[in-house]
Design an enzyme around this catalytic site. Structure first.
Site, PDB file in Angstrom:
ATOM      1  CG  ASN A   7      -1.662   1.287   1.265  1.00  0.00           C
ATOM      2  OD1 ASN A   7      -1.464   2.336   0.812  1.00  0.00           O
ATOM      3  ND2 ASN A   7      -3.120   0.960   1.914  1.00  0.00           N
ATOM      4  NE  ARG A  18       8.889  21.264   2.015  1.00  0.00           N
ATOM      5  CZ  ARG A  18      10.166  21.705   1.789  1.00  0.00           C
ATOM      6  NH1 ARG A  18      10.746  21.491   0.695  1.00  0.00           N
ATOM      7  NH2 ARG A  18      10.844  21.743   2.896  1.00  0.00           N
ATOM      8  CG  HIS A  43      -7.771   3.649   1.154  1.00  0.00           C
ATOM      9  ND1 HIS A  43      -8.306   2.713   2.018  1.00  0.00           N
ATOM     10  CD2 HIS A  43      -9.034   4.391   0.850  1.00  0.00           C
ATOM     11  CE1 HIS A  43      -9.334   2.981   2.719  1.00  0.00           C
ATOM     12  NE2 HIS A  43      -9.799   3.902   2.154  1.00  0.00           N
ATOM     13  NE  ARG A  45      -9.322   7.051   4.406  1.00  0.00           N
ATOM     14  CZ  ARG A  45      -8.575   6.131   4.484  1.00  0.00           C
ATOM     15  NH1 ARG A  45      -7.174   6.182   4.286  1.00  0.00           N
ATOM     16  NH2 ARG A  45      -8.725   5.043   5.390  1.00  0.00           N
ATOM     17  CD  GLU A  70      -6.848  -0.450   0.952  1.00  0.00           C
ATOM     18  OE1 GLU A  70      -6.140  -1.312   1.282  1.00  0.00           O
ATOM     19  OE2 GLU A  70      -6.950   0.501   1.584  1.00  0.00           O
ATOM     20  CB  THR A 100      -6.099   4.492   8.921  1.00  0.00           C
ATOM     21  OG1 THR A 100      -5.779   3.277   8.223  1.00  0.00           O
ATOM     22  CG2 THR A 100      -5.909   4.061  10.351  1.00  0.00           C
ATOM     23  CG  HIS A 190      -5.454  -2.180   9.574  1.00  0.00           C
ATOM     24  ND1 HIS A 190      -4.973  -1.276  10.496  1.00  0.00           N
ATOM     25  CD2 HIS A 190      -6.125  -0.876   8.811  1.00  0.00           C
ATOM     26  CE1 HIS A 190      -5.267   0.020  10.489  1.00  0.00           C
ATOM     27  NE2 HIS A 190      -6.085   0.255   9.289  1.00  0.00           N
ATOM     28  CG  ASP A 191      -2.232  -1.679  12.797  1.00  0.00           C
ATOM     29  OD1 ASP A 191      -1.493  -0.852  12.365  1.00  0.00           O
ATOM     30  OD2 ASP A 191      -2.985  -1.529  13.535  1.00  0.00           O
ATOM     31  CG  HIS A 214       1.772   2.927   9.562  1.00  0.00           C
ATOM     32  ND1 HIS A 214       1.573   4.360   9.254  1.00  0.00           N
ATOM     33  CD2 HIS A 214       2.237   2.890  10.732  1.00  0.00           C
ATOM     34  CE1 HIS A 214       2.244   4.929  10.215  1.00  0.00           C
ATOM     35  NE2 HIS A 214       2.571   4.179  11.199  1.00  0.00           N
TER      36      HIS A 214
HETATM   37  N1  PXP Z   1      -6.313  -2.892   4.090  1.00  0.00           N
HETATM   38  C1  PXP Z   1      -7.183  -1.920   4.173  1.00  0.00           C
HETATM   39  C2  PXP Z   1      -8.602  -2.107   3.783  1.00  0.00           C
HETATM   40  C3  PXP Z   1      -6.664  -0.655   4.717  1.00  0.00           C
HETATM   41  O1  PXP Z   1      -7.368   0.526   4.608  1.00  0.00           O
HETATM   42  C4  PXP Z   1      -5.337  -0.502   5.142  1.00  0.00           C
HETATM   43  C5  PXP Z   1      -4.925   0.632   5.558  1.00  0.00           C
HETATM   44  O2  PXP Z   1      -5.032   1.769   4.515  1.00  0.00           O
HETATM   45  C6  PXP Z   1      -4.589  -1.577   4.989  1.00  0.00           C
HETATM   46  C7  PXP Z   1      -5.024  -2.756   4.649  1.00  0.00           C
HETATM   47  C8  PXP Z   1      -3.022  -1.435   5.213  1.00  0.00           C
HETATM   48  O3  PXP Z   1      -2.842  -1.270   6.613  1.00  0.00           O
HETATM   49  P1  PXP Z   1      -1.388  -0.776   7.047  1.00  0.00           P
HETATM   50  O4  PXP Z   1      -1.211   0.721   6.479  1.00  0.00           O
HETATM   51  O5  PXP Z   1      -1.796  -0.639   8.748  1.00  0.00           O
HETATM   52  O6  PXP Z   1      -0.358  -1.900   6.693  1.00  0.00           O
END
Ligand code: PXP
Length: 238
Positions: A7, A18, A43, A45, A70, A100, A190-191, A214
């Site tokens: 991602n 910037r 992603h 937004r 996403e 997030t 996620h995480d 992240h």
């Molecule tokens: N999956 C989805 C649906 C997310 O929204 C995100 C964060 O944008 C991620 C995966 C990736 O999560 P992370 O940035 O914590 O690795």
């Protein structure tokens, strides 16, 4: 082989601090793929504070792996995805101001809405995935929505892994077993990071893809992007 989709929203966040084009998200996507990423995730937004809608088309033009977009299925988002035609769209229930993604879908409550969006994507030949937690009802209703895959929301796993890995992964194993029975493909994200990724992968039956942003981009600040992607790939393979 479980795919690593990187991602690259965080790259856009640095650029946007910037204005201008540094760092270049398109170049970052090219390099992620060159260094071994199996896919690129973005992603966009509604406020375009990370990835801009125009970035989506720039990045699409250099994709040699798998492109995953996403987002919350607003009409604007649906039209963007239908125009960009990625390999996969992951639908996330995040409100516009969320820092997030912070929850999975209530697939029972939003079934009609999700079904409609999924049908439009599938008619365009785009694979669909729904971001959900490990709740059994949500998985069963996800099947009714007609989605190809689910993406398991792994924040709770990552949080609890530090104190009790076995307990942390258990609901995800149970969720995966249900999803497998429903013939839903399974992604996760996620995480996830270098410390918790391998244990998750080892325990989840038939996991297809992880989406990581992240931690991976943060690790790359110290370790370099090529080295970091190799380290994540090694955690997937070992
Ligand atoms: N999956 C989805 C649906 C997310 O929204 C995100 C964060 O944008 C991620 C995966 C990736 O999560 P992370 O940035 O914590 O690795």
């Amino acid at each position: 082989m479980i795919k690593l989709s990187v991602n690259i929203n965080k790259i856009a966040t640095i650029r946007n601090a910037r204005g201008g084009k540094i760092p270049d998200v398109k170049e970052a996507a090219i390099r992620c793929q060159m260094f071994g990423a199996d896919g690129i995730t973005v992603h966009p937004r509604p406020d375009e504070r990370h990835i801009k809608y125009s970035d989506v088309f720039d990045i699409k033009s250099i994709i040699t792996t798998e492109f995953n977009i996403e987002g919350y299925p607003s009409e604007k988002f649906i039209n963007l995805v239908l125009e960009a035609k990625p390999h996969q769209v992951t639908l996330v229930p995040d409100p516009p101001d969320a820092i997030t993604s912070n929850a999975g879908w209530d697939t029972k409550k939003h079934k009609i809405f999700l079904k409609k969006a999924i049908t439009r994507f599938k008619n365009a030949g785009i694979r669909t995935s729904l971001f959900i937690d490990t709740n059994k009802e949500n998985i069963l209703h996800a099947t009714d929505c007609g989605t190809d895959r689910i993406e398991l929301y792994t924040e709770a796993y990552a949080k609890n892994y530090k104190t009790n890995p076995e307990k942390a992964v258990e609901p995800f194993v149970n969720a995966a077993i249900i999803a497998n029975k429903q013939e839903l493909g399974i992604n996760a994200g996620h995480d996830l990071d270098l410390t918790n990724l391998n244990y998750f992968i080892k325990n989840i039956p038939n996991l297809l893809e992880v989406s990581i942003g992240h931690a991976l981009i943060s690790d790359a600040l110290y370790l370099g992007l090529e080295n970091t992607i190799n380290m994540y790939k090694r955690e997937i393979l070992r």
